[in-house]
Every structure is written in C-alpha cells, then in structure tokens.
Design a protein around this motif. Structure first.
Motif, PDB file in Angstrom:
ATOM      1  N   VAL A   5       0.842  -1.185   0.000  1.00 47.10           N
ATOM      2  CA  VAL A   5       0.000   0.000   0.000  1.00 47.10           C
ATOM      3  C   VAL A   5       0.879   1.236   0.000  1.00 47.10           C
ATOM      4  O   VAL A   5       1.610   1.498   0.965  1.00 47.10           O
ATOM      5  CB  VAL A   5      -0.946   0.015   1.209  1.00 47.10           C
ATOM      6  N   GLU A   6       0.813   2.013  -1.074  1.00 45.64           N
ATOM      7  CA  GLU A   6       1.573   3.266  -1.161  1.00 45.64           C
ATOM      8  C   GLU A   6       0.736   4.401  -0.581  1.00 45.64           C
ATOM      9  O   GLU A   6      -0.490   4.386  -0.669  1.00 45.64           O
ATOM     10  CB  GLU A   6       1.919   3.619  -2.602  1.00 45.64           C
ATOM     11  N   SER A   7       1.429   5.373  -0.034  1.00 42.64           N
ATOM     12  CA  SER A   7       0.775   6.586   0.447  1.00 42.64           C
ATOM     13  C   SER A   7       1.786   7.720   0.408  1.00 42.64           C
ATOM     14  O   SER A   7       2.980   7.492   0.216  1.00 42.64           O
ATOM     15  CB  SER A   7       0.240   6.393   1.869  1.00 42.64           C
ATOM     16  N   THR A 115       0.496   5.733  -6.264  1.00 45.56           N
ATOM     17  CA  THR A 115       0.095   6.985  -5.644  1.00 45.56           C
ATOM     18  C   THR A 115       0.501   8.134  -6.569  1.00 45.56           C
ATOM     19  O   THR A 115       1.603   8.155  -7.114  1.00 45.56           O
ATOM     20  CB  THR A 115       0.710   7.148  -4.242  1.00 45.56           C
TER      21      THR A 115
END
Length: 121
Positions: A5-7, A115
């Motif tokens: 999960v990229e953020s 992202t």
C-alpha cells in the motif's frame, strides 16, 4: 498474498518535498517505479533487505532517497527539490530475491496500486 500500500503522494509546488511510503514491504527487496502520462513505467530506486540501494541515473539521483524500516514493514522514498517532470504515478514493488536491487520491473513479484505525485511549476 502480499499487499503493498503506497501513500504520501499529492500536489506540491516545484522545489517542495514529499515522502512516499510503501507499507507491507518489510520482508522483501523493494523498488520504486513511476509512470507519467503517455510514457512507459521507469525505474526510480530500489533497496534490498540489508538497506543496500540503487538509483536511476537521471536527475532524481541526489534528490531522491530510498530507505526502509523493517520493524514497521515500510519502505520510504524521500523526494526533495521536486520538479514538474517528476509528475507521475509512483508504484512500489516487492520481490522475493531479498538481496537484489533490480532496475527491471519484470523481476518484481508484487505491486502496489500506485500513488499520484503532481508537481506544479
């Protein structure tokens, strides 16, 4: 099943900084790639499980830094002095050959959803 999960993406002005995070990557070698509109996906940086790193040879070298915190199972991409040409969707990817820092996207086994990073002039 590995879930990355990229953020940390967003809209910033040229010269500003962003730090991208890739959660779920603590047991793997990780690479960051990016894809700008109308362009092919390209390598940005990679880090192995020991923290050894490789960077692309373009202008991001010296401005971008990849790092990891294995206790938090997270890899980071610190991006400083951002330029409009850095605008792209940034993806993290993980591979099970944990000692490698590959520039080749086909050598990665798992990918995040990406992202968006937008740098305005």
């Amino acid at each position: 099943q590995v879930q990355l999960v990229e953020s940390g993406g967003g809209l910033v002005q040229a010269g500003c900084s962003l730090r991208l995070s890739c959660a779920g990557s603590g047991r793997y070698a990780v690479g960051w790639f990016r894809q700008a509109p109308g362009k092919e996906r390209e390598f940005v940086a990679a880090i192995n499980l020991r923290g050894g790193s490789t960077y692309s040879e373009d202008s991001t070298k010296g401005r971008f830094t990849i790092s990891r915190d294995n206790a938090k199972s997270t890899v980071y991409l610190q991006m400083n002095s951002l330029k409009p040409e850095n605008t792209a969707v940034y993806y993290c990817a993980a591979e099970t050959n944990v000692w490698r820092t590959s520039r080749l996207s086909h050598e990665y086994d798992y990918w995040g959803q990406g992202t968006q990073v937008t740098v305005s002039s």
